[in-house]
Scaffold this motif. Structure first.
Motif, PDB file in Angstrom:
ATOM      1  N   LEU A 209       0.800  -1.229   0.000  1.00 41.67           N
ATOM      2  CA  LEU A 209       0.000   0.000   0.000  1.00 41.67           C
ATOM      3  C   LEU A 209       0.831   1.278   0.000  1.00 41.67           C
ATOM      4  O   LEU A 209       0.445   2.270  -0.612  1.00 41.67           O
ATOM      5  CB  LEU A 209      -0.915   0.046   1.230  1.00 41.67           C
ATOM      6  CG  LEU A 209      -1.966  -1.047   1.384  1.00 41.67           C
ATOM      7  CD1 LEU A 209      -2.809  -0.757   2.611  1.00 41.67           C
ATOM      8  CD2 LEU A 209      -2.845  -1.124   0.149  1.00 41.67           C
ATOM      9  N   GLU A 210       1.917   1.257   0.739  1.00 40.79           N
ATOM     10  CA  GLU A 210       2.609   2.516   0.991  1.00 40.79           C
ATOM     11  C   GLU A 210       3.498   2.904  -0.180  1.00 40.79           C
ATOM     12  O   GLU A 210       4.060   2.041  -0.861  1.00 40.79           O
ATOM     13  CB  GLU A 210       3.468   2.396   2.261  1.00 40.79           C
ATOM     14  CG  GLU A 210       2.701   1.937   3.491  1.00 40.79           C
ATOM     15  CD  GLU A 210       1.843   3.037   4.109  1.00 40.79           C
ATOM     16  OE1 GLU A 210       1.899   4.184   3.617  1.00 40.79           O
ATOM     17  OE2 GLU A 210       1.115   2.739   5.071  1.00 40.79           O
ATOM     18  N   ASP A 211       3.627   4.231  -0.390  1.00 44.10           N
ATOM     19  CA  ASP A 211       4.566   4.704  -1.398  1.00 44.10           C
ATOM     20  C   ASP A 211       5.997   4.440  -0.930  1.00 44.10           C
ATOM     21  O   ASP A 211       6.849   4.002  -1.687  1.00 44.10           O
ATOM     22  CB  ASP A 211       4.367   6.209  -1.638  1.00 44.10           C
ATOM     23  CG  ASP A 211       2.938   6.485  -2.137  1.00 44.10           C
ATOM     24  OD1 ASP A 211       2.475   5.716  -3.007  1.00 44.10           O
ATOM     25  OD2 ASP A 211       2.308   7.428  -1.630  1.00 44.10           O
ATOM     26  N   VAL A 212       6.224   4.759   0.336  1.00 41.04           N
ATOM     27  CA  VAL A 212       7.535   4.496   0.935  1.00 41.04           C
ATOM     28  C   VAL A 212       7.297   3.622   2.165  1.00 41.04           C
ATOM     29  O   VAL A 212       6.959   4.129   3.229  1.00 41.04           O
ATOM     30  CB  VAL A 212       8.238   5.816   1.357  1.00 41.04           C
ATOM     31  CG1 VAL A 212       9.664   5.506   1.817  1.00 41.04           C
ATOM     32  CG2 VAL A 212       8.231   6.819   0.226  1.00 41.04           C
ATOM     33  N   PRO A 213       7.422   2.295   2.008  1.00 43.35           N
ATOM     34  CA  PRO A 213       7.099   1.387   3.127  1.00 43.35           C
ATOM     35  C   PRO A 213       7.832   1.718   4.424  1.00 43.35           C
ATOM     36  O   PRO A 213       7.312   1.482   5.519  1.00 43.35           O
ATOM     37  CB  PRO A 213       7.525   0.015   2.590  1.00 43.35           C
ATOM     38  CG  PRO A 213       7.394   0.133   1.109  1.00 43.35           C
ATOM     39  CD  PRO A 213       7.786   1.553   0.790  1.00 43.35           C
ATOM     40  N   ALA A 214       9.036   2.301   4.296  1.00 48.38           N
ATOM     41  CA  ALA A 214       9.788   2.617   5.513  1.00 48.38           C
ATOM     42  C   ALA A 214       9.190   3.830   6.233  1.00 48.38           C
ATOM     43  O   ALA A 214       9.424   4.038   7.414  1.00 48.38           O
ATOM     44  CB  ALA A 214      11.254   2.875   5.169  1.00 48.38           C
ATOM     45  N   LYS A 215       8.413   4.680   5.451  1.00 44.56           N
ATOM     46  CA  LYS A 215       7.762   5.843   6.076  1.00 44.56           C
ATOM     47  C   LYS A 215       6.271   5.737   5.824  1.00 44.56           C
ATOM     48  O   LYS A 215       5.715   6.426   4.956  1.00 44.56           O
ATOM     49  CB  LYS A 215       8.302   7.148   5.484  1.00 44.56           C
ATOM     50  CG  LYS A 215       9.740   7.413   5.882  1.00 44.56           C
ATOM     51  CD  LYS A 215      10.184   8.793   5.418  1.00 44.56           C
ATOM     52  CE  LYS A 215      11.629   9.042   5.804  1.00 44.56           C
ATOM     53  NZ  LYS A 215      12.231  10.080   4.945  1.00 44.56           N
ATOM     54  N   PRO A 216       5.605   4.841   6.567  1.00 45.85           N
ATOM     55  CA  PRO A 216       4.202   4.536   6.257  1.00 45.85           C
ATOM     56  C   PRO A 216       3.270   5.713   6.561  1.00 45.85           C
ATOM     57  O   PRO A 216       3.454   6.431   7.530  1.00 45.85           O
ATOM     58  CB  PRO A 216       3.899   3.348   7.170  1.00 45.85           C
ATOM     59  CG  PRO A 216       4.867   3.468   8.293  1.00 45.85           C
ATOM     60  CD  PRO A 216       6.099   4.081   7.729  1.00 45.85           C
ATOM     61  N   ARG A 217       2.268   5.900   5.687  1.00 47.75           N
ATOM     62  CA  ARG A 217       1.252   6.925   5.930  1.00 47.75           C
ATOM     63  C   ARG A 217      -0.039   6.280   6.411  1.00 47.75           C
ATOM     64  O   ARG A 217      -0.762   6.855   7.222  1.00 47.75           O
ATOM     65  CB  ARG A 217       0.973   7.717   4.650  1.00 47.75           C
ATOM     66  CG  ARG A 217       2.129   8.590   4.208  1.00 47.75           C
ATOM     67  CD  ARG A 217       1.820   9.314   2.914  1.00 47.75           C
ATOM     68  NE  ARG A 217       0.594  10.120   3.037  1.00 47.75           N
ATOM     69  CZ  ARG A 217      -0.446  10.030   2.205  1.00 47.75           C
ATOM     70  NH1 ARG A 217      -0.397   9.174   1.199  1.00 47.75           N
ATOM     71  NH2 ARG A 217      -1.510  10.787   2.374  1.00 47.75           N
ATOM     72  N   TYR A 218      -0.341   5.084   5.886  1.00 51.63           N
ATOM     73  CA  TYR A 218      -1.644   4.464   6.194  1.00 51.63           C
ATOM     74  C   TYR A 218      -1.580   3.646   7.482  1.00 51.63           C
ATOM     75  O   TYR A 218      -2.341   3.887   8.406  1.00 51.63           O
ATOM     76  CB  TYR A 218      -2.107   3.591   5.027  1.00 51.63           C
ATOM     77  CG  TYR A 218      -2.209   4.368   3.729  1.00 51.63           C
ATOM     78  CD1 TYR A 218      -3.136   5.401   3.614  1.00 51.63           C
ATOM     79  CD2 TYR A 218      -1.386   4.080   2.649  1.00 51.63           C
ATOM     80  CE1 TYR A 218      -3.228   6.138   2.449  1.00 51.63           C
ATOM     81  CE2 TYR A 218      -1.474   4.811   1.476  1.00 51.63           C
ATOM     82  CZ  TYR A 218      -2.396   5.845   1.377  1.00 51.63           C
ATOM     83  OH  TYR A 218      -2.469   6.553   0.227  1.00 51.63           O
ATOM     84  N   VAL A 219      -0.679   2.684   7.520  1.00 50.72           N
ATOM     85  CA  VAL A 219      -0.571   1.844   8.723  1.00 50.72           C
ATOM     86  C   VAL A 219       0.645   2.308   9.501  1.00 50.72           C
ATOM     87  O   VAL A 219       1.772   1.990   9.159  1.00 50.72           O
ATOM     88  CB  VAL A 219      -0.454   0.354   8.347  1.00 50.72           C
ATOM     89  CG1 VAL A 219      -0.429  -0.491   9.611  1.00 50.72           C
ATOM     90  CG2 VAL A 219      -1.619  -0.052   7.464  1.00 50.72           C
TER      91      VAL A 219
END
Lengths: 232, 490
Positions: A209-219
């Motif tokens: 889901l995330e654009d940048v998995p290391a800097k999550p916005r959703y979860v």
């Protein structure tokens, strides 16, 4: 009549599991190797399989690889892995490969069945997904009725556990859930579950889901407490 | 390190002492020799001049002399000698001096006696008021060796000679300090050549003691210290060999246990899976078969627990056990552990809210289950579980009201397969018992957190055992999303 695929190289274990599951009303297919299992899933019977029980220690292709391949073929098939060692690294690797749950051998029939039932329940379309489709900025769209998730208009296929987790978290945006709560509500674990199940599922969800998995916005991670959806 | 009594100090002291002794001895000898030589020369020359002068003047003295002629004689003798020394002439009871003001007590009776009795030139060194003097006396004889009864004495100061020899002494005294310093310096150098290898050896030995089996020293030269270094290296080699052999054996046996448990798993997995079938269908079997079926089912479960525990122990032994810590509420965790096993009603709980720490929930569950299970199995009710917080950590205390543990058992409680069953009787026949590894696993789980499990007997007037789990306050490490595993602590 839930249809289960058993992937286990040891004949006695395989037969034992098959015997017990049949007695309790399951349809069972068995495979002794990963290659055999994948071939079966590709075949006509494969479409009927609702859940796979997968031994990690297989001759030839190992269970992790089998799990990854199952996930590329079908996102919705729940996978419960059997770890012979119960070694922490095995469990972590198996969960990363996309398994929904794990049991440690030797496992008793009631425990195995309870896990299978819980995994199947997660895979069923939930009848009470109230709430409007969530369509936040950021291009993520969760259709709670149709149980579909799209990102920037593109469908994101999610395995049952990850979908349940996302629905659970996004039902109350901003609310913090600790790992134990999520184990109980998503995995149906009434015992002391393994919080790594939650962490692994969150990791897999972010990767999709995330654009940048290391800097999550959703979860998002709330240090020391658990996870929450947003705030966006 | 060793300021006093050290090798260096001892060497320096020895060197300095040797230097001092040899310097002082040689100085003393040299001083004595030079002093003797100087005095001898002074004596000889004075005596020669004196006798010559007496021989020159004496023939002109009228015999027997009177006081005047005696005085004149003395004066003439004195005048002819360098430095105009005091000259005393005696004839029987008459005495005349060349210098009437001078004190003639320097001419001692002993000398006079010597001159009179031996009838030849004699001399004596005297100290007169801190001043050294040489006194010479001689009888005056005629050509025919007949004594004339006339005696002449002369005194001369030995001050110049004394100054000469004192000069020697001063020179030596001045020279001793550099000699001692030099000796000390040499000692330090010698000490260094000895001490450096010794220190290196010491360092290497300490490293070896700390477990660095590759600790070696460089061998220099071919002296005894080099032999010692070679011996040390040889010893370390041998030690490394035997330790690695031991480790190898240990690893092999641990691997063997792990492999055996692992191999046992597969047949057990099949047995465990089908055991429910036996339980479910036992009622339709003839009584004997039914009993056999139930026994097989129960013992399969027990065997399965044993193998589980063996595997768990192997993981601790091989260091493969990882801590999966998160923030937990201890009271809630304990309550869940007991509820899961249906023990909630069998135990008195004292679980305050909000005792939180970072710990591996699954492992805490294992510990609590072990301790409470033990208390229920071996102790007697009431069993109570108390959660507490202390300044340095949190505690879970499990207390029973059984017979307690005999003192000889206490140290062995956490040993593997140590069974104190003789003293802690099984409470019922249906009890399948533990694997014999429960307490050992509980302790290992606590240690993984940097904590411990302690055992003692109750001290509140009631018999019973007390097991206390202590976990330190840990800094909570949030799991990384890529499932980074924390290093096992301890």
């Amino acid at each position: 009549m839930p249809h289960v695929l058993l992937i286990e190289d040891d004949a006695s274990v395989r037969d034992g599991m098959e015997l017990v599951l049949r007695r309790h009303g399951y349809d069972v297919d068995t495979a002794a190797t990963g290659e055999e299992a994948l071939a079966l899933l590709d075949g006509e019977r494969g479409t009927k399989v609702e859940l796979a029980v997968l031994d990690l220690m297989l001759p030839g292709m190992d269970g992790f690889e089998v799990c990854r391949r199952i996930r590329t073929r079908t996102t919705t098939l729940p996978v419960i892995m059997l770890t012979a060692r119960g070694d922490d690294q095995d469990i972590v690797n198996g969960l990363e490969a996309g398994a929904d749950d794990y049991v440690v051998k030797p496992v008793t029939a009631p425990v195995l069945e309870a896990r299978i039932r819980a995994a199947l329940r997660r895979a069923e379309p939930s009848p009470q997904t109230a709430g409007a489709p969530l369509d936040q900025g950021g291009g993520l769209r969760i259709d709670r009725a149709g149980l579909t998730v799209t990102k920037n208009g593109t469908p994101v296929p999610l395995p049952p556990t990850e979908l349940r987790l996302l629905l659970e978290l996004s039902a109350s945006p901003g609310r913090v859930f600790n790992r134990e709560q999520l184990l109980a509500s998503v995995w149906d674990h009434t015992f002391l579950g393994d919080s790594r199940l939650v962490d692994a599922a969150v990791g897999r969800l972010r990767a999709k889901l995330e654009d940048v998995p290391a800097k999550p916005r959703y979860v998002q991670t709330v240090r020391g407490f658990g996870y929450r959806f947003g705030p966006l | 390190m060793h300021l006093l009594g050290g090798l260096r100090t001892r060497l320096v002291v020895a060197f300095v002492l040797v230097a001092l002794v040899s310097a002082v001895t040689s100085t003393a000898l040299a001083y004595r020799e030079s002093r003797t030589a100087v005095l001898q020369r002074a004596q000889d020359s004075f005596q020669r001049d004196f006798l010559e002068r007496v021989n020159t003047v004496a023939p002109n003295v009228d015999m027997p002399p009177d006081v005047q002629s005696l005085a004149a004689f003395a004066t003439r003798v004195s005048d002819g000698l360098g430095g105009a020394p005091l000259v005393v002439a005696r004839y029987q009871d008459l005495k005349a001096t060349s210098d009437s003001l001078a004190d003639d007590s320097r001419i001692t009776p002993a000398l006079r006696t010597a001159v009179a009795t031996k009838d030849r030139t004699s001399f004596q060194r005297v100290l007169h008021g801190d001043e050294p003097y040489l006194v010479v006396g001689t009888p005056v004889t005629y050509e025919n060796k007949q004594t004339s009864g006339l005696e002449v004495y002369a005194t001369t100061s030995l001050r110049p000679e004394q100054d000469d020899t004192t000069g020697v002494l001063d020179a030596v005294r001045g020279g001793i300090a550099p000699v001692v310093l030099l000796a000390a310096l040499l000692a330090l150098l010698a000490a260094r050549t000895v001490l450096r290898p010794v220190r290196e050896l010491g360092r290497a030995t300490r490293r070896l003691a700390e477990g660095d089996l590759d600790s070696r020293v460089t061998v220099r030269g071919g002296d005894e210290l080099a032999d010692l270094a070679r011996d040390f290296n040889h010893t370390a080699d041998e030690l490394r060999t035997s330790v690695s052999e031991l480790r190898e054996q240990d690893a092999r046996s641990r691997r063997f246990v792990a492999d055996v448990s692992h191999e046992l798993r597969t047949p057990l997995a099949a047995m465990t899976m089908v055991a429910t079938v036996l339980d479910e269908d036992a009622d339709q079997l003839p009584p004997d078969a039914a009993q056999a079926a139930r026994t097989v089912s129960a013992e399969t479960a027990r065997l399965s627990r044993l193998v589980d525990d063996l595997m768990e122990m192997s993981r601790f032994d091989s260091g493969a056990a990882a801590l999966n810590a998160s923030e937990i509420d201890l009271g809630e965790t304990v309550r869940a552990s007991l509820a899961l096993r249906g023990w909630t009603d069998a135990v008195r709980l004292e679980l305050p809210e909000g005792v939180r720490t970072a710990a591996d929930r699954r492992r805490v569950d294992v510990i609590v289950a072990n301790l409470v299970g033990n208390a229920l199995r071996h102790g007697a009710p009431p069993v109570s579980v108390t959660v507490g917080a202390e300044w340095d950590g949190v505690t879970v205390t499990v207390t029973d009201a059984g017979p307690g543990l005999p003192p000889e058992v206490l140290p062995h409680v956490f040993e593997r397969f140590y069974k104190a069953d003789a003293s802690r009787t099984r409470s019922s026949k249906t009890d399948t018992g533990g694997s014999g590894l429960g307490t050992a696993i509980a302790l290992e789980n606590a240690r993984l957190h940097g904590g411990t499990v302690e055992v003692s007997n109750r001290t509140d007037g009631v018999t019973g055992a007390v097991f206390t789990l202590r976990l330190p306050h840990r800094h909570h490490e949030e799991h990384h999303e890529e499932h980074h595993e924390e290093e096992p602590a301890g």
